[in-house]
Design a protein around this motif. Structure first.
Motif, PDB file in Angstrom:
ATOM      1  N   SER A  10      28.519  52.344  55.140  1.00 39.38           N
ATOM      2  CA  SER A  10      28.084  52.130  53.767  1.00 39.38           C
ATOM      3  C   SER A  10      29.048  52.816  52.799  1.00 39.38           C
ATOM      4  CB  SER A  10      26.650  52.633  53.579  1.00 39.38           C
ATOM      5  OG  SER A  10      26.652  54.033  53.669  1.00 39.38           O
ATOM      6  N   GLY A  11      29.675  53.928  53.271  1.00 38.95           N
ATOM      7  CA  GLY A  11      30.691  54.568  52.428  1.00 38.95           C
ATOM      8  C   GLY A  11      31.853  53.625  52.185  1.00 38.95           C
ATOM      9  N   ASP A  12      32.297  52.974  53.263  1.00 38.66           N
ATOM     10  CA  ASP A  12      33.370  51.990  53.115  1.00 38.66           C
ATOM     11  C   ASP A  12      32.974  50.874  52.166  1.00 38.66           C
ATOM     12  OD1 ASP A  12      35.118  53.238  54.670  1.00 38.66           O
ATOM     13  OD2 ASP A  12      35.020  51.879  56.387  1.00 38.66           O
ATOM     14  N   ALA A  13      31.737  50.411  52.363  1.00 38.66           N
ATOM     15  CA  ALA A  13      31.262  49.307  51.525  1.00 38.66           C
ATOM     16  C   ALA A  13      31.276  49.732  50.060  1.00 38.66           C
ATOM     17  CB  ALA A  13      29.863  48.889  51.956  1.00 38.66           C
ATOM     18  N   ALA A  14      30.824  50.960  49.813  1.00 37.40           N
ATOM     19  CA  ALA A  14      30.798  51.436  48.425  1.00 37.40           C
ATOM     20  C   ALA A  14      32.212  51.503  47.857  1.00 37.40           C
ATOM     21  CB  ALA A  14      30.135  52.808  48.364  1.00 37.40           C
ATOM     22  N   ALA A  15      33.153  51.981  48.694  1.00 37.23           N
ATOM     23  CA  ALA A  15      34.534  52.076  48.219  1.00 37.23           C
ATOM     24  C   ALA A  15      35.095  50.688  47.927  1.00 37.23           C
ATOM     25  CB  ALA A  15      35.400  52.771  49.266  1.00 37.23           C
ATOM     26  N   LEU A  16      34.756  49.735  48.810  1.00 39.12           N
ATOM     27  CA  LEU A  16      35.219  48.358  48.587  1.00 39.12           C
ATOM     28  C   LEU A  16      34.648  47.806  47.288  1.00 39.12           C
ATOM     29  CD1 LEU A  16      35.200  46.574  52.051  1.00 39.12           C
ATOM     30  CD2 LEU A  16      37.106  46.901  50.460  1.00 39.12           C
ATOM     31  N   ALA A  17      33.341  48.034  47.107  1.00 33.43           N
ATOM     32  CA  ALA A  17      32.703  47.542  45.894  1.00 33.43           C
ATOM     33  C   ALA A  17      33.338  48.170  44.668  1.00 33.43           C
ATOM     34  CB  ALA A  17      31.201  47.859  45.934  1.00 33.43           C
ATOM     35  N   GLU A  18      33.657  49.473  44.783  1.00 32.18           N
ATOM     36  CA  GLU A  18      34.264  50.149  43.641  1.00 32.18           C
ATOM     37  C   GLU A  18      35.614  49.545  43.309  1.00 32.18           C
ATOM     38  OE1 GLU A  18      35.230  54.200  44.317  1.00 32.18           O
ATOM     39  OE2 GLU A  18      35.629  54.582  42.187  1.00 32.18           O
ATOM     40  N   SER A  19      36.436  49.310  44.357  1.00 34.00           N
ATOM     41  CA  SER A  19      37.760  48.783  44.055  1.00 34.00           C
ATOM     42  C   SER A  19      37.658  47.347  43.563  1.00 34.00           C
ATOM     43  CB  SER A  19      38.688  48.917  45.264  1.00 34.00           C
ATOM     44  OG  SER A  19      38.440  47.895  46.171  1.00 34.00           O
ATOM     45  N   ALA A  20      36.619  46.602  44.034  1.00 31.97           N
ATOM     46  CA  ALA A  20      36.413  45.245  43.530  1.00 31.97           C
ATOM     47  C   ALA A  20      36.043  45.295  42.053  1.00 31.97           C
ATOM     48  CB  ALA A  20      35.315  44.545  44.328  1.00 31.97           C
ATOM     49  N   ARG A  21      35.225  46.297  41.692  1.00 34.75           N
ATOM     50  CA  ARG A  21      34.860  46.441  40.274  1.00 34.75           C
ATOM     51  C   ARG A  21      36.098  46.694  39.427  1.00 34.75           C
ATOM     52  NH1 ARG A  21      30.630  49.396  41.769  1.00 34.75           N
ATOM     53  NH2 ARG A  21      31.536  51.390  41.182  1.00 34.75           N
ATOM     54  N   PHE A  22      36.956  47.598  39.950  1.00 31.50           N
ATOM     55  CA  PHE A  22      38.187  47.897  39.218  1.00 31.50           C
ATOM     56  C   PHE A  22      39.036  46.643  39.058  1.00 31.50           C
ATOM     57  CE2 PHE A  22      37.895  52.558  39.910  1.00 31.50           C
ATOM     58  CZ  PHE A  22      38.143  52.908  38.601  1.00 31.50           C
ATOM     59  N   ALA A  23      39.184  45.903  40.170  1.00 27.69           N
ATOM     60  CA  ALA A  23      40.010  44.704  40.140  1.00 27.69           C
ATOM     61  C   ALA A  23      39.447  43.708  39.137  1.00 27.69           C
ATOM     62  CB  ALA A  23      40.085  44.077  41.533  1.00 27.69           C
ATOM     63  N   GLY A  24      38.129  43.547  39.146  1.00 26.13           N
ATOM     64  CA  GLY A  24      37.494  42.613  38.221  1.00 26.13           C
ATOM     65  C   GLY A  24      37.740  43.013  36.786  1.00 26.13           C
ATOM     66  N   ARG A  25      37.594  44.311  36.507  1.00 26.47           N
ATOM     67  CA  ARG A  25      37.797  44.773  35.145  1.00 26.47           C
ATOM     68  C   ARG A  25      39.249  44.561  34.704  1.00 26.47           C
ATOM     69  NH1 ARG A  25      35.333  50.555  33.745  1.00 26.47           N
ATOM     70  NH2 ARG A  25      34.837  50.427  35.952  1.00 26.47           N
ATOM     71  N   ARG A  26      40.165  44.810  35.670  1.00 24.55           N
ATOM     72  CA  ARG A  26      41.578  44.644  35.332  1.00 24.55           C
ATOM     73  C   ARG A  26      41.887  43.182  35.051  1.00 24.55           C
ATOM     74  NH1 ARG A  26      44.269  48.125  38.954  1.00 24.55           N
ATOM     75  NH2 ARG A  26      43.894  46.585  40.536  1.00 24.55           N
ATOM     76  N   ARG A  27      41.295  42.283  35.862  1.00 26.40           N
ATOM     77  CA  ARG A  27      41.539  40.849  35.651  1.00 26.40           C
ATOM     78  C   ARG A  27      41.046  40.414  34.285  1.00 26.40           C
ATOM     79  NH1 ARG A  27      40.415  39.844  40.777  1.00 26.40           N
ATOM     80  NH2 ARG A  27      38.210  39.521  40.347  1.00 26.40           N
ATOM     81  N   ARG A  28      39.822  40.862  33.946  1.00 22.80           N
ATOM     82  CA  ARG A  28      39.254  40.461  32.655  1.00 22.80           C
ATOM     83  C   ARG A  28      40.128  40.979  31.514  1.00 22.80           C
ATOM     84  NH1 ARG A  28      33.979  42.820  33.198  1.00 22.80           N
ATOM     85  NH2 ARG A  28      34.463  42.641  35.407  1.00 22.80           N
ATOM     86  N   TYR A  29      40.569  42.216  31.646  1.00 24.28           N
ATOM     87  CA  TYR A  29      41.421  42.798  30.617  1.00 24.28           C
ATOM     88  C   TYR A  29      42.694  41.987  30.454  1.00 24.28           C
ATOM     89  CZ  TYR A  29      44.475  46.071  28.253  1.00 24.28           C
ATOM     90  OH  TYR A  29      45.354  46.634  27.380  1.00 24.28           O
ATOM     91  N   GLN A  30      43.290  41.621  31.611  1.00 28.04           N
ATOM     92  CA  GLN A  30      44.551  40.867  31.550  1.00 28.04           C
ATOM     93  C   GLN A  30      44.356  39.507  30.890  1.00 28.04           C
ATOM     94  OE1 GLN A  30      45.962  41.112  35.529  1.00 28.04           O
ATOM     95  NE2 GLN A  30      47.433  42.725  35.023  1.00 28.04           N
ATOM     96  N   THR A  31      43.237  38.872  31.178  1.00 28.99           N
ATOM     97  CA  THR A  31      42.962  37.577  30.549  1.00 28.99           C
ATOM     98  C   THR A  31      42.916  37.733  29.029  1.00 28.99           C
ATOM     99  OG1 THR A  31      41.517  37.259  32.442  1.00 28.99           O
ATOM    100  CG2 THR A  31      41.469  35.558  30.753  1.00 28.99           C
ATOM    101  N   THR A  32      42.272  38.785  28.570  1.00 30.23           N
ATOM    102  CA  THR A  32      42.187  39.010  27.129  1.00 30.23           C
ATOM    103  C   THR A  32      43.575  39.194  26.524  1.00 30.23           C
ATOM    104  OG1 THR A  32      40.264  40.298  27.754  1.00 30.23           O
ATOM    105  CG2 THR A  32      40.821  40.251  25.416  1.00 30.23           C
ATOM    106  N   VAL A  33      44.411  39.969  27.225  1.00 30.34           N
ATOM    107  CA  VAL A  33      45.766  40.192  26.723  1.00 30.34           C
ATOM    108  C   VAL A  33      46.511  38.858  26.618  1.00 30.34           C
ATOM    109  CG1 VAL A  33      48.014  41.184  27.308  1.00 30.34           C
ATOM    110  CG2 VAL A  33      45.946  42.552  27.542  1.00 30.34           C
ATOM    111  N   ARG A  34      46.454  38.073  27.672  1.00 31.05           N
ATOM    112  CA  ARG A  34      47.150  36.765  27.667  1.00 31.05           C
ATOM    113  C   ARG A  34      46.656  35.880  26.521  1.00 31.05           C
ATOM    114  NH1 ARG A  34      49.950  39.052  30.119  1.00 31.05           N
ATOM    115  NH2 ARG A  34      50.336  39.201  32.368  1.00 31.05           N
ATOM    116  N   LEU A  35      45.351  35.889  26.311  1.00 31.07           N
ATOM    117  CA  LEU A  35      44.755  35.076  25.272  1.00 31.07           C
ATOM    118  C   LEU A  35      45.298  35.472  23.902  1.00 31.07           C
ATOM    119  CD1 LEU A  35      42.568  32.905  25.753  1.00 31.07           C
ATOM    120  CD2 LEU A  35      40.942  34.471  24.655  1.00 31.07           C
ATOM    121  N   ALA A  36      45.351  36.773  23.649  1.00 25.61           N
ATOM    122  CA  ALA A  36      45.868  37.268  22.371  1.00 25.61           C
ATOM    123  C   ALA A  36      47.314  36.835  22.193  1.00 25.61           C
ATOM    124  CB  ALA A  36      45.755  38.791  22.322  1.00 25.61           C
ATOM    125  N   GLN A  37      48.092  36.909  23.281  1.00 22.86           N
ATOM    126  CA  GLN A  37      49.502  36.517  23.200  1.00 22.86           C
ATOM    127  C   GLN A  37      49.631  35.029  22.871  1.00 22.86           C
ATOM    128  OE1 GLN A  37      50.481  37.943  27.069  1.00 22.86           O
ATOM    129  NE2 GLN A  37      51.257  39.913  26.326  1.00 22.86           N
TER     130      GLN A  37
END
Ligand SMILES: Nc1ncnc2c1ncn2[C@@H]1O[C@H](COP(=O)(O)OP(=O)(O)OP(=O)(O)O)[C@@H](O)[C@H]1O
Ligand SMILES: [Mg+2]
Lengths: 285, 254
Positions: A10-37
């Motif tokens: 479950s520790g691994d699962a939590a770490a995976l979920a955490e990094s997935a959250r980070f990845a998701g947030r980064r993707r959303r942020y990047q989309t916003t940047v591209r849109l502004a450009q």
């Protein structure tokens, strides 16, 4: 025993979920940047296209439509591809020559204190010459064809790679060098197994910084004397006051340069062997 | 085996000269583990820098088995306080580096490196880069990188200095087992008197700067030693108290 395994999982699962959250947030942020450009590009083009005659005189600034038409036209012109090939070849030769000499001399100077001290003022003096002023001489020496442009580009590229290689090797941690000596390296191994890899990021940085200089050298050369190449084409358009054509060539060179930069970044990742540890913060995308 | 005679080093600076060490005499016999303690700045690192061949002494001589020392040599290894691993090399490539430069075949040097890596509990990290290892792991790598080419004498400059107390003891234990296996001669510098007594056959106490030998004590503890429990032994206590008084005197005179 089983308990421990479950909690580890479950520790691994939590770490995976955490990094997935980070990845998701980064993707959303990047989309916003591209849109502004994309929005910025869109509005600039809109203003440029429809502002002519109202906000400014289209004679001086041309228009996206006019530029597009010329680009379309040029893209169907076999001579355009010849010009790209000519410029590309000259640039590659100039860059290759300048960069390999720059790295070689940087290495020699860093290793050989006496040579560096003797030649230092000459290098500084030579590097102070505005390279364009050399162009006429180069034409006399190397002819109006490829030679002069290659050499002009090489003299620009040389110094950038030379100084960054020199600085890189001189900045290698002396503790690392002492350790290597104690571990039994000879001078040759010290250079190739320690000093060179330790300064690789400096050298690659020099290679990247000097790339635009290769294009500048070649374009300037073509501008002065040439019957082909992108610089020649640019000159042709600008001397006939064809603003759209001039802009079109500027865009072509820009795209050309961006492709090359991309290629160098790719090679850089290959050379360093692995990407630097990724930053978890989504603020630095 | 290692003979140090009248070793002195004076640094000449722009405005003042510093005498780091002054007239050091020491003989270390083959297979011996000698530790050195002394106040900070008394010239401990300077002694090792000279013995490693990286620095020349102002006066005095060093001989290894009767041969005068001239510059760096593969007979003398040097483990520094900082691990100084090459950041662009993996653990196994760092550890096998000394064999690589002396021309040992890839297969052999990899297998020798692998054995040592396993011995110090780093198995599984062979292909990790130094920045992916902890301080203790890097220091293990640093030590076996020197052990792998089996120099006759190994100099160690506070190799466990930056580590936490538990890791220190674990690595002390490890070092003792590596040493008894390799039968090398070790000259080990430390700030920590317990470490000096726990590891050494003899403890050399240096004076405050300029560093001179203040005293040399034989450690009467049997081998193999258990560094986890050694502090309880009365012999250890007695020697510790004696050296502590001496050391205090040296620190005070500073
Ligand atoms: N390269 C150098 N140039 C000038 N002075 C130096 C140099 N190296 C060391 N010293 C001086 O020599 C003295 C001894 O230094 P050294 O590094 O040998 O001490 P140390 O016993 O190892 O200290 P520490 O326990 O803090 O590591 C110090 O006063 C230091 O300032
Ligand atoms: Mg020191």
């Amino acid at each position: 025993m089983t308990d421990i395994q479950i909690s580890a999982e479950s520790g691994d699962a939590a770490a995976l979920a955490e990094s997935a959250r980070f990845a998701g947030r980064r993707r959303r942020y990047q989309t916003t940047v591209r849109l502004a450009q994309a929005l910025i590009v869109f509005f600039v083009l809109l203003l440029w296209q429809f502002g002519g005659g109202i906000l400014f005189d289209a004679f001086y600034l041309g228009s996206p439509r006019g530029i597009g038409l010329i680009l379309l036209n040029d893209l169907q012109d076999p001579l355009f591809y010849r010009d790209i090939r000519v410029t590309g070849t000259e640039m590659a030769l100039g860059y290759g020559l300048g960069a390999s000499l720059g790295i070689a001399f940087g290495g020699i100077f860093a290793r050989w204190r006496f040579v560096a001290d003797v030649f230092d003022p000459f290098f500084v003096a030579f590097n102070s010459i505005p390279r364009i002023a050399l162009a006429p001489l180069l034409v006399i020496w190397f002819g109006i064809d490829t030679g002069a442009k290659v050499v002009l580009a090489a003299t620009l590229v040389f110094f950038v790679t030379f100084f960054s290689t020199l600085a890189g090797i001189r900045n290698v941690d002396s503790a690392l060098i002492n350790v290597a000596r104690v571990l039994g390296v000879n001078e040759w191994q010290l250079f190739f197994k320690v000093q060179l890899p330790a300064s690789l990021s400096w050298i690659i940085n020099g290679l990247r910084l000097s790339l635009p200089f290769a294009l500048i050298g070649v374009i300037v050369g073509e501008f002065l004397v040439a019957s082909s190449g992108l610089g020649y084409r640019l000159n042709m358009y600008s001397t006939t006051y064809n603003t759209n054509g001039t802009f079109a060539m500027i865009i072509v060179m820009m795209v050309f340069m961006m492709c090359l930069n991309g290629a160098v970044s790719f090679l850089e990742r290959k050379a360093i062997g692995r990407a630097p540890a990724e930053d978890q913060s989504y603020l630095h995308a | 085996m290692l003979k140090i005679e009248g070793l002195s080093k004076r640094f000449v600076g722009a405005d003042k000269t510093v005498t780091a060490i002054d007239g050091i005499h020491l003989e270390v016999s083959s297979g011996e583990f000698v530790t050195m303690v002394g106040p900070s700045g008394c010239g401990k690192s300077t002694i090792l820098n000279i013995l490693s061949g990286l620095m020349t002494p102002t006066l005095g001589s060093v001989t290894v088995n009767g041969v005068p020392l001239k510059g760096v040599t593969r007979d003398i290894g040097y483990v520094t306080q900082q691990a100084n691993l090459m950041p662009w090399r993996t653990l196994i490539d760092n550890v096998s580096f000394p064999l690589e430069v002396s021309g040992v075949k890839t297969a052999e040097r990899q297998s020798r490196a692998r054995d040592l890596i396993k011995l110090v509990g780093l198995a599984g990290f062979e292909h990790a880069y130094p920045d992916q290892l902890s301080g203790g792991m890097r220091q293990r790598a640093n030590i076996i990188r020197t052990m792998i080419y089996e120099p006759k004498v190994i100099l160690m400059d506070e190799p466990f200095g930056p580590l936490d107390a538990q890791t220190r003891v674990v690595l002390q234990d490890l070092l003792l087992s590596l040493w008894s296996r390799a039968k090398s001669t070790i000259l080990f510098i430390t700030h920590d008197l317990q470490e000096a007594i726990g590891l050494g056959d003899r403890v050399v106490l240096l004076s405050a700067r300029p560093g001179r030998i203040a005293s040399i004590e034989h450690v009467p503890l049997p081998r193999p030693r258990d560094v986890f429990k050694i502090h309880d032994s009365p012999d250890f206590r007695a020697l510790f108290d004696k050296l502590w008084l001496e050391l205090e005197k040296q620190v005070r005179t500073e």
